[in-house]
Design an enzyme around this catalytic site. Structure first.
Site, PDB file in Angstrom:
ATOM      1  CG  ASN A   1      15.804  51.763  30.239  1.00 59.74           C
ATOM      2  OD1 ASN A   1      15.759  50.605  30.629  1.00 59.74           O
ATOM      3  ND2 ASN A   1      14.787  52.580  30.244  1.00 59.74           N
TER       4      ASN A   1
ATOM      5  CG  HIS B   1      13.365  38.911  22.011  1.00 61.24           C
ATOM      6  ND1 HIS B   1      14.060  38.323  23.034  1.00 61.24           N
ATOM      7  CD2 HIS B   1      13.093  40.185  22.429  1.00 61.24           C
ATOM      8  CE1 HIS B   1      14.203  39.195  24.028  1.00 61.24           C
ATOM      9  NE2 HIS B   1      13.624  40.317  23.694  1.00 61.24           N
TER      10      HIS B   1
ATOM     11  CG  HIS C   1      12.627  48.452  28.733  1.00 64.83           C
ATOM     12  ND1 HIS C   1      13.940  48.841  28.825  1.00 64.83           N
ATOM     13  CD2 HIS C   1      12.654  47.193  28.243  1.00 64.83           C
ATOM     14  CE1 HIS C   1      14.732  47.857  28.407  1.00 64.83           C
ATOM     15  NE2 HIS C   1      13.967  46.853  28.028  1.00 64.83           N
TER      16      HIS C   1
ATOM     17  NE  ARG D   1      14.975  46.240  24.807  1.00 68.06           N
ATOM     18  CZ  ARG D   1      16.157  46.838  24.998  1.00 68.06           C
ATOM     19  NH1 ARG D   1      16.559  47.797  24.181  1.00 68.06           N
ATOM     20  NH2 ARG D   1      16.939  46.463  25.995  1.00 68.06           N
TER      21      ARG D   1
END
Ligand code: HEM
Ligand SMILES: *[C@@H]1O[C@H](CO)[C@@H](O)[C@H](O)[C@H]1NC(C)=O
Ligand SMILES: *[C@@H]1O[C@H](CO)[C@@H](O)[C@H](O)[C@H]1NC(C)=O
Ligand SMILES: *[C@@H]1O[C@H](CO)[C@@H](O)[C@H](O)[C@H]1NC(C)=O
Ligand SMILES: *[C@@H]1O[C@H](CO)[C@@H](O)[C@H](O)[C@H]1NC(C)=O
Ligand SMILES: CC(=O)N[C@H]1CO[C@H](CO)[C@@H](O)[C@@H]1O
Length: 357
Positions: free
Chosen positions: A105, A206, A77, A73
């Protein structure tokens, strides 16, 4: 004699043939590589790079396999906000609020940042300061996928580290919300040149990791989202008795720590956790793709790898742009006592880890 020459000739023809197969595969199958990145960027300056990263992460994941999700992840980001420039790693202290402080975040794992800094220390010890924090983050995400059971693949390297934070607004604008419909997600990712197949494949990340109740509680309160499977919804309400509890639950109820295609099987069974997940099986543009990935894991892996390589090249800095950060948490300029601290740290790491090398 003649027989052995024939044998040698056969072997070398085979080798040549397989060499050319590889080359032509690469030419037709590989995604375009951004100018300045390359598949062999550190071959001379840090040939041990990939083995250092993999070896260390194997150890980390042996202790805690759930860290794979945090690292995957983090790279997402980093890339989606202001490009894969390592800016997500910067602490907010030196120059005002950072990407880390923007709402999406808040749930990045503190441990993921530590792991990146640990890797950086090991790499700097072996190779000097030649590898960017952005590249380390990309490699850590790649190895997380593989060590969680997913595909192994090469990624182009040569990213440089950014000098500035993304603003809070830019962070919010570039990371789509989990309560967005497929329409919202498709539109958002189209601005970065991702098509429907890319969107469905990337969402397959996911298949590992967790989420906090507020990320999906709009599906439970005030009213239950009717697309949720009944038993699944009941269990979610047990985990999240109110909309703001800070409990967490897994993203893929079938195999929460394994990188596989079970996330898509979840969607077929109305057990996707976010609206942005489940709606991929409602929207006509993505439904068929979800089904095809649920039925064919190799197809999912193939599309996921292509989309990740694409994601990993979003607005990268290359050549002389940016810098190679010495401490992934701080820009070199802001790192006043950098040389002393790093040398001390590296010496300490060396002493503690000498049996590892
Ligand atoms: C398509 C739009 C996406 C949305 C709306 C979204 C949203 C979210 C949210 C809300 C969380 C949970 C945060 C929390 O409550 O703790 C999460 C977790 C996660 N996301 Fe996404 N995400 C998206 C795409 C991606 C992509 C492209 C990747 C990687 C390639 C990714 C990888 C992950 C991982 C691995 C986790 C689990 C993190 C952990 O366990 O620490 N996501 N995502
Ligand atoms: C950030 O976004 C908010 C709301 O959209 C807006 O009011 C504010 O002026 C923006 N800030 C900056 C620095 O652009
Ligand atoms: C979730 O959090 C609440 C407190 O907000 C707690 O009472 C409950 O036991 C937790 N449930 C689970 C499954 O962790
Ligand atoms: C990196 O910077 C952070 C933030 O300033 C600091 O806490 C940390 O000790 C530094 N790491 C090293 C190895 O110097
Ligand atoms: C290295 O080991 C010493 C004790 O031998 C310990 O105090 C120190 O915290 C360790 N440093 C790291 C970076 O693990
Ligand atoms: C404001 C805030 O809580 N920011 C956090 C974002 O995530 C990193 C890593 O967990 C934290 O160190 C920050 O404090």
């Amino acid at each position: 004699m003649a027989a052995s020459y024939t044998f040698l000739f056969l072997v070398s023809s085979l080798l040549l043939a397989s060499y050319f197969c590889v080359v032509s595969d690469a030419a037709t199958d590989s995604p375009n590589i951004v100018k300045g990145l390359s598949w062999s960027f550190y071959d001379y300056s840090c040939p041990q790079l990939e083995s250092i990263v993999r070896k260390h992460l194997k150890k980390v994941f042996n202790d805690d396999i759930t860290q794979t999700a945090g690292l995957l992840r983090l790279h997402f980001h980093d890339c989606f906000v202001q490009g894969c420039d390592g800016s997500v790693l910067l602490d907010g202290s030196a120059s005002g609020p950072s990407e880390q402080d923007a709402p999406p975040n808040l749930t990045l794992r503190a441990r993921a940042f530590q792991i990146i800094n640990d890797l950086r220390a090991r790499i700097e010890h072996k190779c000097g300061r030649v590898v960017s924090c952005a590249d380390i983050t990309a490699l850590a995400a790649r190895d997380s996928v593989f060590l969680a059971g997913g595909p192994d693949y090469d990624i182009p390297l040569g990213r440089r580290d950014g000098l500035s934070f993304a603003t809070r607004n830019a962070t919010l604008a570039n990371l789509p919300p989990p309560f967005g419909t497929a329409e919202v997600i498709l539109t958002s990712l189209a601005t970065k040149n991702f098509d429907a197949t890319d969107v469905v494949a990337l969402s397959g990340a996911h298949t590992i990791g967790i989420a906090h109740c507020p990320s999906f509680s709009s599906r439970l309160f005030p009213n239950l989202d009717p697309t949720l499977d009944n038993t699944f919804a009941k269990n979610l309400k047990l985990t999240c008795p109110t909309a703001t509890t800070s409990n967490t639950t897994v993203l893929d109820i079938r195999t929460p720590n394994k990188f596989d295609n079970k996330y898509y099987v979840d969607l077929l069974n109305r057990q996707g956790l976010f609206t942005s997940d489940q709606d991929l099986f409602t929207d006509e543009r993505t439904k068929g793709i979800v089904k095809s990935f649920a039925l064919d894991q190799d197809l999912f892996f193939d599309k996921f790898v292509k989309a990740m390589i694409k994601m990993g090249q979003l607005s990268v800095l290359t050549g002389n742009q940016g810098e190679i950060r010495s401490n992934c948490s701080v820009r070199n300029n802001d790192y006043v006592s950098y040389s002393k601290t790093v040398v001390e740290q590296v010496v300490e790491d060396l002493e503690n880890l000498s049996d590892e090398f």
